[in-house]
Design a protein around this motif. Sequence first.
Motif, PDB file in Angstrom:
ATOM      1  N   SER A 179      20.845  35.442   0.662  1.00 52.65           N
ATOM      2  CA  SER A 179      19.697  36.337   0.834  1.00 52.65           C
ATOM      3  C   SER A 179      19.847  37.538  -0.097  1.00 52.65           C
ATOM      4  CB  SER A 179      19.559  36.755   2.291  1.00 52.65           C
ATOM      5  OG  SER A 179      20.691  37.462   2.722  1.00 52.65           O
ATOM      6  N   ALA A 188      16.663  37.398  -2.428  1.00 60.92           N
ATOM      7  CA  ALA A 188      15.870  36.177  -2.533  1.00 60.92           C
ATOM      8  C   ALA A 188      14.486  36.445  -1.952  1.00 60.92           C
ATOM      9  CB  ALA A 188      16.544  35.057  -1.750  1.00 60.92           C
ATOM     10  N   LEU A 190      12.558  34.793   0.503  1.00 64.34           N
ATOM     11  CA  LEU A 190      12.635  33.722   1.497  1.00 64.34           C
ATOM     12  C   LEU A 190      11.262  33.179   1.916  1.00 64.34           C
ATOM     13  CD1 LEU A 190      15.564  35.201   3.660  1.00 64.34           C
ATOM     14  CD2 LEU A 190      15.706  33.457   1.868  1.00 64.34           C
ATOM     15  N   CYS A 194      10.041  29.269   2.204  1.00 69.49           N
ATOM     16  CA  CYS A 194       9.498  28.706   3.449  1.00 69.49           C
ATOM     17  C   CYS A 194       8.130  28.069   3.207  1.00 69.49           C
ATOM     18  CB  CYS A 194       9.394  29.785   4.524  1.00 69.49           C
ATOM     19  SG  CYS A 194      10.998  30.440   5.030  1.00 69.49           S
ATOM     20  N   ILE A 205      16.093  24.637   5.020  1.00 70.76           N
ATOM     21  CA  ILE A 205      16.571  25.803   4.272  1.00 70.76           C
ATOM     22  C   ILE A 205      17.849  26.348   4.905  1.00 70.76           C
ATOM     23  CG2 ILE A 205      15.982  28.085   3.372  1.00 70.76           C
ATOM     24  CD1 ILE A 205      13.040  27.328   3.727  1.00 70.76           C
ATOM     25  N   VAL A 207      20.374  29.496   4.508  1.00 74.69           N
ATOM     26  CA  VAL A 207      20.503  30.806   3.857  1.00 74.69           C
ATOM     27  C   VAL A 207      21.764  31.521   4.330  1.00 74.69           C
ATOM     28  CG1 VAL A 207      18.851  31.809   5.496  1.00 74.69           C
ATOM     29  CG2 VAL A 207      19.390  33.045   3.408  1.00 74.69           C
ATOM     30  N   GLU A 209      23.530  34.884   4.669  1.00 72.15           N
ATOM     31  CA  GLU A 209      23.185  36.316   4.748  1.00 72.15           C
ATOM     32  C   GLU A 209      24.431  37.206   4.652  1.00 72.15           C
ATOM     33  OE1 GLU A 209      20.162  37.897   5.233  1.00 72.15           O
ATOM     34  OE2 GLU A 209      18.850  36.627   6.453  1.00 72.15           O
ATOM     35  N   ALA A 224      16.205  37.812   6.387  1.00 69.67           N
ATOM     36  CA  ALA A 224      15.225  36.975   7.094  1.00 69.67           C
ATOM     37  C   ALA A 224      14.414  37.838   8.063  1.00 69.67           C
ATOM     38  CB  ALA A 224      15.924  35.852   7.846  1.00 69.67           C
ATOM     39  N   GLN A 227      12.106  40.149   5.915  1.00 64.60           N
ATOM     40  CA  GLN A 227      10.983  39.427   5.308  1.00 64.60           C
ATOM     41  C   GLN A 227      10.178  38.614   6.335  1.00 64.60           C
ATOM     42  OE1 GLN A 227      12.715  37.240   1.972  1.00 64.60           O
ATOM     43  NE2 GLN A 227      12.688  39.082   0.685  1.00 64.60           N
ATOM     44  N   CYS A 229      10.831  35.991   8.397  1.00 58.03           N
ATOM     45  CA  CYS A 229      10.790  34.519   8.362  1.00 58.03           C
ATOM     46  C   CYS A 229      11.951  33.864   9.112  1.00 58.03           C
ATOM     47  CB  CYS A 229      10.706  34.035   6.923  1.00 58.03           C
ATOM     48  SG  CYS A 229      12.021  34.637   5.898  1.00 58.03           S
ATOM     49  N   LEU A 233      13.317  29.446   8.994  1.00 57.08           N
ATOM     50  CA  LEU A 233      14.575  29.042   8.354  1.00 57.08           C
ATOM     51  C   LEU A 233      15.356  28.144   9.302  1.00 57.08           C
ATOM     52  CD1 LEU A 233      15.399  32.561   6.916  1.00 57.08           C
ATOM     53  CD2 LEU A 233      14.743  30.548   5.570  1.00 57.08           C
ATOM     54  N   ILE A 236      20.472  29.764   9.472  1.00 60.43           N
ATOM     55  CA  ILE A 236      20.778  31.126   9.034  1.00 60.43           C
ATOM     56  C   ILE A 236      22.262  31.360   9.286  1.00 60.43           C
ATOM     57  CG2 ILE A 236      20.339  33.588   9.373  1.00 60.43           C
ATOM     58  CD1 ILE A 236      17.551  32.908  10.340  1.00 60.43           C
TER      59      ILE A 236
END
Length: 390
Positions: A179, A188, A190, A194, A205, A207, A209, A224, A227, A229, A233, A236
């Motif tokens: 991220s 990124a 995200l 998505c 996905i 990610v 972090e 996440a 942003q 989302c 995801l 995570i």
Amino acid sequence: MNAISSFENELVHLRAVGNLRSLHPLEHDGPYVLQHGRRMLNLSSNDYLGLASDEGLRAAFLDRLTPENFLMSASSSRLLAGDFPICGQVEELLAGMYGKEAALVFNSGYHMNVGILPALAGDNTLIVADKLVHASLIDGIRLSKAAFCRFRHGDMEQLDMILERSHAKYRQIIVAVESVYSMDGDKACLPQICDMKRHYGNVFIYVDEAHAFGVLGENGLGLAEEQGCIHDLDYICGTFGKALASVGGFIVCSRVVREYLVNRMRPFIYSTALPPLNWMWTLFLLRQLKDMKMRRRHLANLSAVLREALRDAGTIPLTSTHIVPLLAGESNQAARWAEQLQYRGFYVLPVRPPTVPEGTARLRFSLAASMKGKEIDNLAQNILEVKDGI
Ligand SMILES: *Cc1c(COP(=O)(O)O)cnc(C)c1O
């Protein structure tokens, strides 16, 4: 030539090109480090919220310890006798913080990345990774049976093209990104990834972090959250070893994925669990994470100040975060700048190949909420002087 002399030759070469790495014993004093009698502001730590250097937090935690709960070893894997009640408490809290079904904690972020991908990705899988993902993700990909390709850093068009071209050929595609990227300090996008995923039924996905958990988002959940989302995801992941000032890696995911990992993820199955003491400290800090808004705000302000100062000087860093790189080019140049800044009281290290691409050696300033505005102004001034050879 025997093996040992070829090691020696290689080390001689690394030294000649300025890429030799070595260990530096340091004493720590809050946000400062001491070396050879010199006191320096520590700009090489991942203690982004200043929690690791906070003596008050440690004192409050020590108050809760007794000889009964001061357990320094789990003495076995989680699957044998190492699953203490505190493990479930941490995982339930984490899952709840993210509003996800489940969470699973690992011994480190490195274990997490070398373990999850090989477990989830079979030979019918394509892993598509950003060019700049962390070495631990690359190692995880190498250990997996999946096919693998990379897209240019942050290039969403190229990622889209790869998905379009490949989705029908595989049972699943896993897109692996970070991220906040540790070497460029950029973020990124995200939501855009998505959006792409929605076009296909078989894209997941993943990610990492690591550098955003604790730091970004209203409650410190990461990019996440910032942003908006989290729910789009699939996997995570993060580490407790950076902003959270503890140790361990984690994933928040569905219940099925958690159970699958418990059965299939080798670094989870075959390594002694973290000591209960570490779980207690993690839980102690996780419970306070959402209330650390002042620290997050202060860190964001400090970062903006340093970025602005470097931008005004014509060095436009890519970063939009608390990680501020300064490109030097050749490794020896980066090493010289680092040495001069250390002399001036700033503990910064050169980042060299193979950590970053050839010709992009740099200094990397990691800021922390424990630093003062004045210290960052002073740092900016010194960076400009060193860069201009003053
Ligand atoms: C630091 C880091 C890791 C490793 O985490 P540890 O808990 O230190 O092992 C994984 N991924 C990324 C992106 C990192 O920066």
